[in-house]
Motif scaffolding. Structure first.
Motif, short mmCIF file in Angstrom:
data_model
loop_
_atom_site.label_atom_id
_atom_site.label_comp_id
_atom_site.label_asym_id
_atom_site.label_seq_id
_atom_site.Cartn_x
_atom_site.Cartn_y
_atom_site.Cartn_z
N ARG A 1 113.21 8.06 61.98
CA ARG A 1 113.70 7.96 63.36
C ARG A 1 115.08 7.32 63.40
NH1 ARG A 1 109.09 8.43 66.76
NH2 ARG A 1 107.13 8.15 65.65
N GLY A 2 115.80 7.66 64.45
CA GLY A 2 117.09 7.04 64.71
C GLY A 2 117.31 6.95 66.20
N ASP A 3 117.92 5.87 66.66
CA ASP A 3 118.17 5.66 68.08
C ASP A 3 119.54 5.00 68.18
OD1 ASP A 3 118.21 5.01 70.74
OD2 ASP A 3 116.15 4.27 70.81
N PHE A 4 120.53 5.72 68.72
CA PHE A 4 121.87 5.16 68.71
C PHE A 4 122.72 5.77 69.82
CE2 PHE A 4 120.95 8.06 65.20
CZ PHE A 4 121.62 9.20 65.61
N ASN A 5 123.82 5.10 70.09
CA ASN A 5 124.81 5.61 71.03
C ASN A 5 125.82 6.45 70.26
OD1 ASN A 5 123.82 4.35 73.39
ND2 ASN A 5 124.77 2.42 72.79
N LEU A 6 125.97 7.68 70.68
CA LEU A 6 126.84 8.61 69.98
C LEU A 6 128.21 8.62 70.65
CD1 LEU A 6 126.57 10.67 67.61
CD2 LEU A 6 126.22 12.42 69.36
N VAL A 7 129.22 8.06 69.96
CA VAL A 7 130.58 8.05 70.50
C VAL A 7 131.48 9.03 69.77
CG1 VAL A 7 130.42 5.67 71.32
CG2 VAL A 7 131.23 6.13 69.00
N GLU A 8 131.03 9.49 68.61
CA GLU A 8 131.76 10.50 67.85
C GLU A 8 130.76 11.20 66.95
OE1 GLU A 8 133.48 7.94 64.14
OE2 GLU A 8 134.49 7.67 66.07
N ALA A 9 131.20 12.25 66.29
CA ALA A 9 130.30 13.01 65.42
C ALA A 9 129.66 12.09 64.39
CB ALA A 9 131.07 14.13 64.73
N ARG A 10 128.41 12.36 64.12
CA ARG A 10 127.65 11.49 63.22
C ARG A 10 126.66 12.35 62.44
NH1 ARG A 10 124.90 5.80 64.86
NH2 ARG A 10 123.55 5.49 63.05
N SER A 11 126.47 12.00 61.16
CA SER A 11 125.52 12.74 60.35
C SER A 11 124.32 11.86 60.04
CB SER A 11 126.17 13.22 59.04
OG SER A 11 126.60 12.12 58.27
N ALA A 12 123.20 12.51 59.87
CA ALA A 12 121.96 11.85 59.49
C ALA A 12 121.23 12.77 58.52
CB ALA A 12 121.10 11.55 60.72
N GLY A 13 120.25 12.24 57.86
CA GLY A 13 119.52 13.08 56.92
C GLY A 13 118.34 12.38 56.30
N VAL A 14 117.47 13.18 55.72
CA VAL A 14 116.33 12.65 54.99
C VAL A 14 116.21 13.39 53.66
CG1 VAL A 14 115.05 11.98 57.06
CG2 VAL A 14 114.69 14.25 56.09
N LYS A 15 115.78 12.68 52.65
CA LYS A 15 115.52 13.29 51.35
C LYS A 15 114.02 13.49 51.23
CE LYS A 15 116.25 12.80 46.38
NZ LYS A 15 116.77 11.95 45.29
N ILE A 16 113.62 14.73 50.96
CA ILE A 16 112.21 15.11 50.99
C ILE A 16 111.71 15.31 49.57
CG2 ILE A 16 110.56 16.77 51.93
CD1 ILE A 16 112.73 17.53 53.98
N ALA A 17 110.49 14.88 49.33
CA ALA A 17 109.85 15.08 48.03
C ALA A 17 108.37 15.30 48.27
CB ALA A 17 110.07 13.87 47.11
N PRO A 18 107.70 16.02 47.37
CA PRO A 18 106.25 16.19 47.50
C PRO A 18 105.56 14.83 47.40
CG PRO A 18 107.14 17.77 45.94
CD PRO A 18 108.23 16.80 46.23
N SER A 19 104.50 14.65 48.15
CA SER A 19 103.73 13.42 48.08
C SER A 19 102.84 13.45 46.84
CB SER A 19 102.86 13.27 49.33
OG SER A 19 101.90 14.30 49.38
N PRO A 20 102.33 12.29 46.42
CA PRO A 20 101.44 12.27 45.24
C PRO A 20 100.22 13.17 45.38
CG PRO A 20 102.18 10.06 45.77
CD PRO A 20 102.64 10.94 46.89
#
Length: 961
Positions: free
Chosen positions: A930-949
């Motif tokens: 999750r992310g919660d923020f004020n966007l004043v300019e372009a912004r990148s976000a991301g998640v790294k995904i892997a299989p669970s055990p």
């Protein structure tokens, strides 16, 4: 790629079966049993088959294959005649060096030159150990196949096409060769086959890329050749203890020892190959992150200890006894230990002595940056000098000749190399900072009376280019460091410096770009005219606001003059019926209905400013005005940035001075209450803009450094945008990020724009909130994913239910029955690379207008937001996206310039069987980030995904986790 692997395996196996059968028949027909010793040459088909099956041929693939063929060819020569051991050793080392030079590395030292040596040692040592491990019927092909399977697994799951197909072809060839080589053998591997194969295995073990990070990753190649490595160590120690030459042919390998204690030939082969096969499986599981490094290392260790324990039960015949290590061997071992200990001690002493200087130098450099930003150039230069002297002193201490031996010591060498690299980078940056400060803060580089000193800009341009190159080189130098074995404080210092260099390198490149193109843009080669448009975000358009006023900026030889600002209606009223829309097809399809050619204020319905500016410039020219060389757009927040530089201004009708802190409220709220005359209300923002620009062009704005930082921030946030008609100039200023262009999507992205369709000024009171809730369903190989989710846009209109003028709150005088007081009708567009599957306004399903634009799909509708109410649009989205290497899902959040930040909430989930192992700009708990923020300019976000055990083994292997 799986198909290519299968093809390589099958074709190589079939060719070896055919060639082997032909060679065997030839030997029988001619009665020449010596031909059977050439059977190993049939394995050479693995090279052409493997390379042809690959989808690409990197240099290292050609080098590995060529090196294997050279050693195989040398082996064939040795089958017929004796070749001196020194020659064999020299060829092996030369081939190993060539492959290491092609880019394959065994990273044990952390110092490039040392890693090169370790790579050569690895390739030569493992090749020799495996090639000489035993040539009994069926033994070598079986052991080599067990190791090759490990290489194939690691390379195949990592997506390394050439490495995978080459190892697949070798595996097919080895297994097919067993049809002729298993007891009783009809063909033999000879000398060429083992050396060819062993080199491919040794190189493949360090060529295949594990998914786990260092330092654990360097243990995976060891597991792939574990049995050959153990066998080589047993032989070397045994012969040293017995004081025999290492090149002597003696039956003292592990396989010989197993036979000596009663193992049959087949049992020996299966035992040795079985241990290696198990080690290869563990290597693949560990290298792909399925099995923990500790558990994998323990498992292979147990296997090797078990094999060693059983093999060492054999009592080899020693008529002369076991005299033990010779004094020469003991001396060499003791000498190595002494050198390592001494080198490590000297390095530690030097590091401690240099630490104080480094800390002082870094502190001076940081203080110098603060002083430079504050305009105290004299103090900044003094501090940069101190920092450079400190870094030089530390470098001299660390670079002393007495520290050279420590570079060859694993771990110690990596830290010494990194420390020296940091001191050199610090020296270069301090020197560049001093020179740059002297130039940028020079008294003759200040904007005074609306003139940019072009002669000074031209003079410092080379210095800025040098500084930018220094920053880039420093970043590259830090990136090249192997951080595997760095101790905590040093690793943290490298990481912090790299982070600081990111911003510094970007700023330096921008400054250098401006210095290169500024003279041309500001009329050094002739006068230029730029169309200035003032955007009013109280009535939104996609690039920021309605264009209410325009003017011409004349520049010549650095002098900037603003002609009087006029209303947009003066453009619309000239030759209106004769204008035609000349724009890209997607723009025409989306916006022709708003008649931007004849209604100048609608040209910026698109969020891409270069597109909008080109339409404005064309419409302006069609209106009978002289053509312009570019378009500059500014809004009240851009004026606020300008007022930071000029200080407050006074304009007629304003009761208070207008400053950076109040310009937005005064122009977009107070003016509509203070002016009863509609013409004055319309002109007020233009009056303020003209006053601010006139003050800027008749006073002093200070140093170029401060000017670029203040205006650069406004430009980066979309409140000041520039477009040039000349494509070369437009491309040249791209690094400065003032173009207002919408970048092409690389992964997932989201942009929401709204344009006021009610002809009022209620966007001053309207705020936007965006909720993006998606599930990312990755493909097993974590290179692609399907994204399914919802984008929810909520507009809140905080305008009072009464009391505002009709000009602000409506209804529009041109069509008073179409709207009501306080009604903010918005043309809302959601831009996404995904497709839409449904939409709702509030809880009511609705259709959307769908059209391609800016490399995305634009989904549009009209939304009514009444005073003291809110309204929302939900769009269900879904479709494929590309994941970045390592399983990263990237989300780019773009923003329409507005008065207030957009409130953005992001929720990214992954399905059962997967987990989020890292985030960027978000916080993860379990399978949700999750992310919660004020966007004043372009912004990148991301998640790294892997299989669970709990995911399936195959999925985890493919994903590398």
């Amino acid at each position: 790629m799986a198909e290519r692997i299968v093809v390589a395996f099958v074709v190589a196996a079939v060719l070896v079966l055919g060639l082997g059968a032909g060679l065997r028949a030839l030997a029988r027909r001619r009665g020449a049993p010596g031909l059977r010793r050439w059977g190993g040459a049939t394995l050479f088909v693995a090279v052409p088959v493997g390379l042809l099956a690959a989808d690409a041929l990197p240099l290292r693939a050609v080098a590995v294959a060529g090196g294997a063929l050279v050693l195989g060819g040398l082996g064939l020569v040795r089958t017929r005649r004796r070749v001196p051991s020194a020659v064999v050793g020299g060829v092996v080392l030369a081939v190993a060096a060539a492959v290491a030079a092609a880019g394959i590395r065994f990273p044990l030292g952390g110092v490039p030159a040392v890693d090169f040596v370790w790579t050569v040692v690895w390739l030569a040592g493992i090749t020799t150990a495996l090639a000489t491990s035993g040539t009994a019927a069926g033994q070598f092909p079986t052991l080599a196949a067990a190791s090759t399977l490990g290489v194939l697994g690691l390379a195949g799951f990592a997506g390394q096409s050439a490495a995978a197909t080459l190892s697949a072809a070798l595996l097919g060839a080895l297994l097919a060769f067993l049809a002729f080589n298993w007891h009783p053998a009809s063909l033999f591997v000879g000398v060429g086959g083992p050396w060819f194969t062993a080199f491919l295995v040794a190189a493949g073990a360090i060529w295949a890329r594990p998914a786990i990070g260092r330092p654990g990753a360097f243990l995976v190649p060891v597991m792939v050749v574990a049995v050959a490595l153990l066998d080589g160590l047993v032989v070397v120690v045994s012969r040293l203890r017995r004081r025999r030459p290492l090149t002597e042919r003696v039956q003292d390998h592990c396989s010989h020892r197993l036979v000596a204690i009663g193992f049959g030939p087949s049992a020996t082969i299966l035992t040795v190959a079985g241990v290696q096969l198990a080690a290869s499986v563990v290597a693949v599981l560990t290298g792909r992150g399925v099995l923990g490094l500790g558990l994998g290392t323990l498992a292979v260790g147990v296997l090797l200890v078990g094999l060693w324990g059983v093999a060492m039960r054999a009592r080899m015949r020693d008529p002369q006894g076991i005299p033990g290590l010779s004094w020469r061997v003991r001396t060499v071992v003791a000498g190595v230990v002494v050198v390592v200990v001494a080198a490590s001690g000297v390095a530690a002493t030097s590091a401690l002595a240099a630490r104080g200087r480094l800390l002082a130098a870094r502190s001076a450099a940081e203080s110098a940056l603060v002083a430079a930003r504050n305009g105290d150039s004299a103090r900044a230069v003094e501090l940069f000098d101190q920092a450079e002297a400190g870094f030089r002193a530390a470098d001299a201490r660390l670079g002393s000749p007495i520290n050279v031996p420590s570079l060859a010591v694993p771990v110690v060498g990596a830290n010494m190399h990194a420390a020296r690299r940091l001191t050199r980078v610090g020296t270069d940056l301090s020197r560049a900072g001093r020179r740059l400060t002297e130039q940028i803060n020079a008294d003759d580089l200040r904007l005074v009376d609306g003139r940019v000193p072009l002669e000074t800009v031209a003079r410092i341009a080379p210095e800025l280019d040098t500084a930018a190159a220094t920053m880039a080189a420093s970043s590259a130098a830090i990136d090249e460091l192997d951080r595997t074995f760095l101790v905590g404080p040093l690793e943290r210092g490298v990481r912090e410096l790299r982070s600081e260099l990111d911003g510094a390198a970007r700023d330096a490149e921008r400054a250098a770009t401006v210095a290169r193109v500024a003279p041309v843009l500001l009329g050094s080669d002739g006068p230029r005219r730029y169309l200035l448009v003032v955007q009013n975000p109280a009535e939104q358009r996609a690039t920021g606001g309605l264009v209410g006023n325009w003017g011409i900026l004349d520049v010549a030889d650095g002098d900037i003059t603003l002609e009087s600002l006029e209303r947009t209606s003066s453009i619309n009223n000239r030759f209106g019926t004769q204008k035609v829309l000349d724009a890209p097809e997607e723009y025409v399809n989306r916006y022709a209905r708003f008649d931007p050619a004849r209604k100048f204020q609608n040209a910026n319905m698109t969020p891409d400013f270069p597109t909008a500016a080109a339409v404005m410039a064309d419409s302006f020219a069609q209106s009978g005005f002289p053509p312009v060389d570019g378009v500059i757009a500014v809004d009240p927040l851009g004026l606020a940035a300008l007022l930071q530089l000029t200080g407050p201004i006074r304009v007629p009708g304003a009761s208070v001075p207008i400053s950076a802190t109040n310009v937005v409220d005064v122009t977009l709220r107070d003016a509509y209450a203070n002016y009863s005359d509609n013409d004055d209300r319309i002109d007020f923002l233009g009056v303020v803009a003209r006053a601010a620009i006139n003050k800027a062009t008749t006073g002093e704005l200070g140093s170029m450094d401060r000017l670029s930082k203040v205006l650069g921030t406004a430009a980066h946030r979309g409140h000041l945008s520039v477009w040039f008609r000349d494509p070369a100039l437009q491309a040249a200023v791209a690094p400065v990020e003032v173009s207002g262009a919408v970048p092409a999507p690389t992964g997932d992205s989201l942009l929401v724009t709204n344009s006021n369709a009610s002809a009022n000024k209620l966007d001053y009171y309207t705020t936007k909130a965006i909720d993006y809730d998606v599930e990312v369903i990755p493909a097993p190989d974590l290179r692609r994913a399907v994204v399914v989710g919802t984008a929810r846009v909520t507009y809140e209109n905080s305008a009072p239910v009464s009391g505002l003028s009709q000009y602000v709150a409506g209804p529009w005088e041109g069509n008073p029955t179409a709207f009501v007081y306080g009604q903010n009708k918005q043309f809302v567009t959601v831009y996404s690379p995904l497709a839409y599957t449904g939409a709702r306004i509030g809880d009511t399903p609705t259709g959307l207008e769908v059209a391609p634009e800016l490399g995305r799909t634009a989904f549009s509708t009209v939304l009514d937001v009444f005073a003291q109410e809110s309204a929302s649009l939900e769009v269900d989205l879904g479709g494929p996206v590309t994941l970045r290497r390592g399983g990263w899902y990237d989300l780019e959040l773009l923003r329409q310039p507005a008065l207030r930040p957009d409130r953005v909430r992001v929720r990214i989930a992954v399905p059962p069987g997967y987990r989020i192992v890292a985030t960027r700009g978000l916080t993860a708990v379990g399978r949700v980030a999750r992310g919660d923020f004020n966007l004043v300019e372009a912004r990148s976000a991301g998640v790294k995904i892997a299989p669970s055990p709990s995911a399936g083994l195959w999925a985890r292997l493919r994903a590398g986790a």
